[in-house]
Design an enzyme around this catalytic site. Structure first.
Site, PDB file in Angstrom:
ATOM      1  N   CYS A   2       0.826  -1.201  -0.012  1.00 29.46           N
ATOM      2  CA  CYS A   2      -0.029  -0.112  -0.022  1.00 29.46           C
ATOM      3  C   CYS A   2       0.992   1.344  -0.027  1.00 29.46           C
ATOM      4  O   CYS A   2       2.141   1.334   0.377  1.00 29.46           O
ATOM      5  CB  CYS A   2      -0.825  -0.011   1.210  1.00 29.46           C
ATOM      6  N   ARG A  27       5.454   0.154  -6.299  1.00 34.57           N
ATOM      7  CA  ARG A  27       5.145  -0.934  -5.219  1.00 34.57           C
ATOM      8  C   ARG A  27       4.103  -2.176  -5.515  1.00 34.57           C
ATOM      9  O   ARG A  27       4.090  -2.944  -4.706  1.00 34.57           O
ATOM     10  CB  ARG A  27       4.944  -0.204  -4.028  1.00 34.57           C
ATOM     11  N   TRP A  76      -2.984  -2.581  -1.316  1.00 37.62           N
ATOM     12  CA  TRP A  76      -2.423  -4.144  -1.632  1.00 37.62           C
ATOM     13  C   TRP A  76      -3.323  -4.896  -0.693  1.00 37.62           C
ATOM     14  O   TRP A  76      -2.879  -4.786   0.412  1.00 37.62           O
ATOM     15  CB  TRP A  76      -1.093  -4.098  -1.575  1.00 37.62           C
ATOM     16  N   ASN A 102      -1.918   2.210   6.184  1.00 30.52           N
ATOM     17  CA  ASN A 102      -1.065   1.060   5.600  1.00 30.52           C
ATOM     18  C   ASN A 102      -0.732   0.404   6.936  1.00 30.52           C
ATOM     19  O   ASN A 102      -0.591   0.779   8.051  1.00 30.52           O
ATOM     20  CB  ASN A 102       0.255   1.617   5.094  1.00 30.52           C
ATOM     21  N   GLY A 103      -0.654  -1.043   6.832  1.00 27.55           N
ATOM     22  CA  GLY A 103      -0.663  -1.817   7.946  1.00 27.55           C
ATOM     23  C   GLY A 103      -1.619  -2.576   8.211  1.00 27.55           C
ATOM     24  O   GLY A 103      -2.510  -2.934   7.575  1.00 27.55           O
ATOM     25  N   GLU A 487      18.548 -23.584  -4.406  1.00 25.62           N
ATOM     26  CA  GLU A 487      18.258 -22.490  -4.565  1.00 25.62           C
ATOM     27  C   GLU A 487      19.328 -21.683  -4.475  1.00 25.62           C
ATOM     28  O   GLU A 487      19.442 -20.706  -5.333  1.00 25.62           O
ATOM     29  CB  GLU A 487      17.401 -21.968  -3.307  1.00 25.62           C
ATOM     30  N   LYS A 491      19.979 -19.058  -8.003  1.00 28.47           N
ATOM     31  CA  LYS A 491      20.048 -17.664  -7.543  1.00 28.47           C
ATOM     32  C   LYS A 491      21.338 -17.336  -8.442  1.00 28.47           C
ATOM     33  O   LYS A 491      21.549 -16.258  -9.110  1.00 28.47           O
ATOM     34  CB  LYS A 491      20.351 -17.173  -5.909  1.00 28.47           C
ATOM     35  N   GLU A 494      20.746 -17.340 -12.313  1.00 31.78           N
ATOM     36  CA  GLU A 494      19.940 -16.729 -12.593  1.00 31.78           C
ATOM     37  C   GLU A 494      20.509 -15.173 -12.875  1.00 31.78           C
ATOM     38  O   GLU A 494      20.347 -14.400 -13.955  1.00 31.78           O
ATOM     39  CB  GLU A 494      18.714 -16.135 -11.742  1.00 31.78           C
ATOM     40  N   HIS A 510      27.830 -39.942  -6.765  1.00 34.48           N
ATOM     41  CA  HIS A 510      27.562 -40.708  -8.181  1.00 34.48           C
ATOM     42  C   HIS A 510      27.685 -39.840  -9.121  1.00 34.48           C
ATOM     43  O   HIS A 510      27.083 -39.807 -10.140  1.00 34.48           O
ATOM     44  CB  HIS A 510      26.144 -40.697  -7.594  1.00 34.48           C
ATOM     45  N   LYS A 609       9.645 -12.066 -14.308  1.00 37.15           N
ATOM     46  CA  LYS A 609       9.146 -11.942 -13.029  1.00 37.15           C
ATOM     47  C   LYS A 609       8.041 -12.905 -12.901  1.00 37.15           C
ATOM     48  O   LYS A 609       7.778 -13.822 -11.887  1.00 37.15           O
ATOM     49  CB  LYS A 609       8.910 -10.707 -12.408  1.00 37.15           C
TER      50      LYS A 609
HETATM   51  C1  G6P Z   1       9.979 -17.055 -12.519  1.00 38.93           C
HETATM   52  C2  G6P Z   1      10.839 -16.161 -11.511  1.00 38.93           C
HETATM   53  C3  G6P Z   1      11.270 -16.929 -10.198  1.00 38.93           C
HETATM   54  C4  G6P Z   1      10.083 -17.577  -9.592  1.00 38.93           C
HETATM   55  C5  G6P Z   1       9.092 -18.415 -10.625  1.00 38.93           C
HETATM   56  C6  G6P Z   1       7.836 -18.767 -10.145  1.00 38.93           C
HETATM   57  O1  G6P Z   1      10.737 -17.923 -13.149  1.00 38.93           O
HETATM   58  O2  G6P Z   1      11.987 -15.679 -12.368  1.00 38.93           O
HETATM   59  O3  G6P Z   1      11.765 -16.234  -9.511  1.00 38.93           O
HETATM   60  O4  G6P Z   1      10.300 -18.438  -8.697  1.00 38.93           O
HETATM   61  O5  G6P Z   1       8.890 -17.751 -11.822  1.00 38.93           O
HETATM   62  O6  G6P Z   1       7.204 -17.655  -9.989  1.00 38.93           O
HETATM   63  P1  G6P Z   1       6.000 -17.716  -8.777  1.00 38.93           P
HETATM   64  O7  G6P Z   1       5.212 -16.332  -9.121  1.00 38.93           O
HETATM   65  O8  G6P Z   1       4.913 -18.643  -9.262  1.00 38.93           O
HETATM   66  O9  G6P Z   1       6.320 -17.768  -7.402  1.00 38.93           O
END
Ligand code: G6P
Length: 614
Positions: A2, A27, A76, A102-103, A487, A491, A494, A510, A609
């Site tokens: 928000c 935001r 939001w 907000n909050g 992960e 990261k 990516e 293995h 995204k």
């Molecule tokens: C894209 C983003 C990732 C994310 C994935 C799943 O590949 O780059 O960062 O983890 O989608 O997205 P979601 O919105 O379903 O968590």
């Protein structure tokens, strides 16, 4: 999340408000609204679902000529759906007091029923509107009470977080603001003030700002401002000069959204677990799945599906839910699940995890389960997203928009919610109160522990610098930290475009071990847990082959430095919660590594995204 903008001064308020709220659009939000004073001492308000441009379509010529004070908001959704009624500003019964909030007011339900009994009528489902009526109630009980005093008394009565801007139609020469764990600042102009939840809304008008602290209020007129705390102690605070431009301001002064979002992780976890733990009874209260609690009690298996980082959060959940929830779990990549002709059984529950709530493959996996009549749950961040709407029940993450393409705060929030879910299911089965309390107490400490890791950002940057020459990395972990290894590798690739592979450390023999030599470093996640000794053996094997090692270890484990000097220490916590801590240095490592390579870490090439296509 928000956004709030408030204005009082020599200009017509509405154009300033709309302009300001537009700079908060980054935001993320789902509806918007404004309230402005008029010459007739009445407040005019308009609201719209969707973009600020939808709100602008409703603005008529005469609205622009209204008064010199007003408030504006982008919402939001947290409490109540995305509707015009739920959009801010909210008003009291008489339409005299208008506020943007907000909050979350945690105990709003207690007040709402009491106020309803006293004759207040509510137009929305929000916690925020209750605050407007509570202030009205204080004024009704004592008509001589000044509005600022009624606001103060109301804020003393409620429990929760707020950034607040309030306009009183009876006193349009004054604007009231308050803050408690939700940012709010005051832009000090020449004969004008702009309140905002974010500096970006102020910068076009002034660079002089006064920050409100938690538990403080401000009363503004066009020519003066006073700040005081809720005990009425006056606060003299000088204004500060902002040195940011608008884009920097949107990043909260950080060079990238990704860093901002990593730094926000402690707060994100707080927001995800707030109000959801009943500590004394060791119970978990997840409002969004209350209606299906009985079905969950009888559930026989949980299938989890997600993509990318959300899938990996689900994978941590698989370990947690089996060990503590006492229920068989199967985690699936949504993109595979949708084509696999999965066999569902009676008592199956489908849980989809998605930050955006819009990922096409995750939606398809959900559709498959729904078509088979399986109960579906979601862990979703974006309120009102398709997955949030299509699941039978679910838990919102409440971490605010995640803008960096590589997911960070959404991951840890999803893991925290899966921990809550594990305790909830565990308590429905055979988990003791004592164990539930242990987990929830420790989970509540995670934000503090995360802050200790974040403080090591510079040291992690140095490591990222030292390892710059390398183009291949192996990430290794076991049990709860196997998904964290995956992960960490995800990261790094990516945002740095270097080759990184995550493996279960037990699988090293293995295959991956064949790659180890002095040019192939390994990042080992080895907290002092039940599989620590096994991890040490793996590290010895790597060392014997001259492989460089970075290790994530538990504070106090000095012995690990006999294996490698490149150690990042994380605080001790319960084994099931270590992923919440261990992942943070890996996020920071990937971030610094990418930045040092001169890459745009917020928008990595070829990635999106929200992947709404297959
Ligand atoms: C894209 C983003 C990732 C994310 C994935 C799943 O590949 O780059 O960062 O983890 O989608 O997205 P979601 O919105 O379903 O968590």
């Amino acid at each position: 999340m928000c956004g709030i903008v408030g204005y009082i001064g020599k200009q017509k308020a509405l154009p300033v408000l709309i302009d300001g709220i537009k700079s908060l659009e980054y935001r993320g939000y789902d509806s918007a609204g404004f309230a402005v004073s008029t010459a007739g001492g009445v407040v005019k308000s308009k609201k719209a679902v969707g973009r600020v441009s939808n709100l602008e379509l409703k603005i008529e010529e005469k609205d622009i000529r209204h008064g010199n004070a007003g408030i504006c908001h982008t919402r939001w959704a947290t409490h109540g759906g995305v509707t015009e009624e739920n959009a801010h500003p909210h008003s009291d019964c008489k339409g005299e007091l208008w506020l943007c909030h907000n909050g979350i007011i945690e105990n709003y339900k207690d007040f709402k029923s009491d106020l309803a009994r006293r004759g207040h009528t509510f137009k929305s489902e929000t916690d925020s509107e209750v605050l407007a009526h509570l202030i009205e109630e204080f004024k009704t009980q004592d008509p001589a009470l000044a509005t600022e005093e009624a606001v103060r008394l109301a804020l003393l009565s409620v429990r929760g977080t707020y950034g607040l801007a309030l306009l009183d139609s009876k006193n349009p020469g004054t604007l009231i603001a308050a803050r408690n764990f939700s940012p709010l600042l005051i832009g000090v102009g020449d004969g004008e003030y702009i309140i905002a939840s974010d500096a970006s809304a102020v910068l076009k008008h002034t660079k002089n700002v006064v920050y409100l602290d938690d538990g403080e209020m401000a009363v503004l007129t066009p020519k003066s401002h006073k700040i005081f705390d809720l005990k009425r102690n006056t606060i003299n605070r000088k204004s500060e000069e902002l040195t940011w431009d608008i884009e920097e301001a949107q990043k909260g002064g950080n060079p990238h959204f990704m860093l901002k979002e990593i730094l926000e992780e402690p707060e994100a976890i707080e927001n995800s677990i707030r109000g959801r733990i009943v500590a004394k009874e060791g119970l978990i209260k997840l409002g969004g799945i209350l209606a299906v609690e009985e079905k969950l009690r009888n559930a026989k298996r949980i299938l989890i599906a997600g993509c990318g980082t959300a899938y990996l959060a689900g994978k941590v959940g698989e370990y947690m839910l089996e060990e503590y929830g006492g229920i068989p779990v199967k985690i699936e990549l949504a993109s595979e699940f949708r084509y696999r002709k999965p066999i569902f059984r009676e008592g199956d529950v489908m849980l989809v995890v998605s930050q955006s709530g819009e990922t096409a493959d995750t939606l398809a996996a959900l559709a498959e389960a729904k078509q088979k009549g399986v109960l579906s749950l979601g862990i979703v961040n974006v309120v009102g997203s398709t997955i949030a709407r299509q699941t039978d029940a679910g838990v919102y993450q409440h971490v605010g928009p995640e803008i960096g393409v590589a997911s960070t705060k959404a991951f840890t929030s999803q893991v925290a919610i899966l921990a809550l879910l594990s305790v909830m299911l565990g308590r429905q089965r055979d988990m003791s109160v004592v164990m539930a309390r242990r987990i929830t107490e420790e989970l509540s400490r995670i934000p503090e522990l995360m802050k200790k890791i974040i403080k090591q950002s510079e040291a992690i940057k140095k490591l990222a610098k030292k390892y710059q020459p390398y183009r291949d990395f192996l990430f290794l972990g076991r049990k709860y930290n196997y998904p964290v290894a995956l992960e960490g590798a995800l990261k790094l690739k990516e945002i740095s475009y270097v080759h990184a592979e995550g493996f279960s450390a037990g699988e090293m023999k293995h295959g991956p071990i064949a790659m180890i030599d002095k040019s192939f470093p390994s990042i080992c996640i080895a907290p002092s847990d039940s599989v620590y000794e096994k991890m040490v053996s793996n590290m010895e094997e790597i060392k014997a082959r001259s492989g460089p090692i970075i290790v994530i270890a538990t504070e106090g484990n000095k012995k690990i430095e006999e294996i490698t000097k490149d150690v990042i220490y994380i605080p001790k916590t319960l084994e099931m919660l270590t992923p919440l801590l261990a992942v943070v240095p890996l996020q920071l490592f990937a971030y610094h590594f990418g930045v040092l390579r001169g890459l745009d870490v917020d928008k990595p090439r070829n990635l999106a995204k929200s992947v709404t296509v297959e």
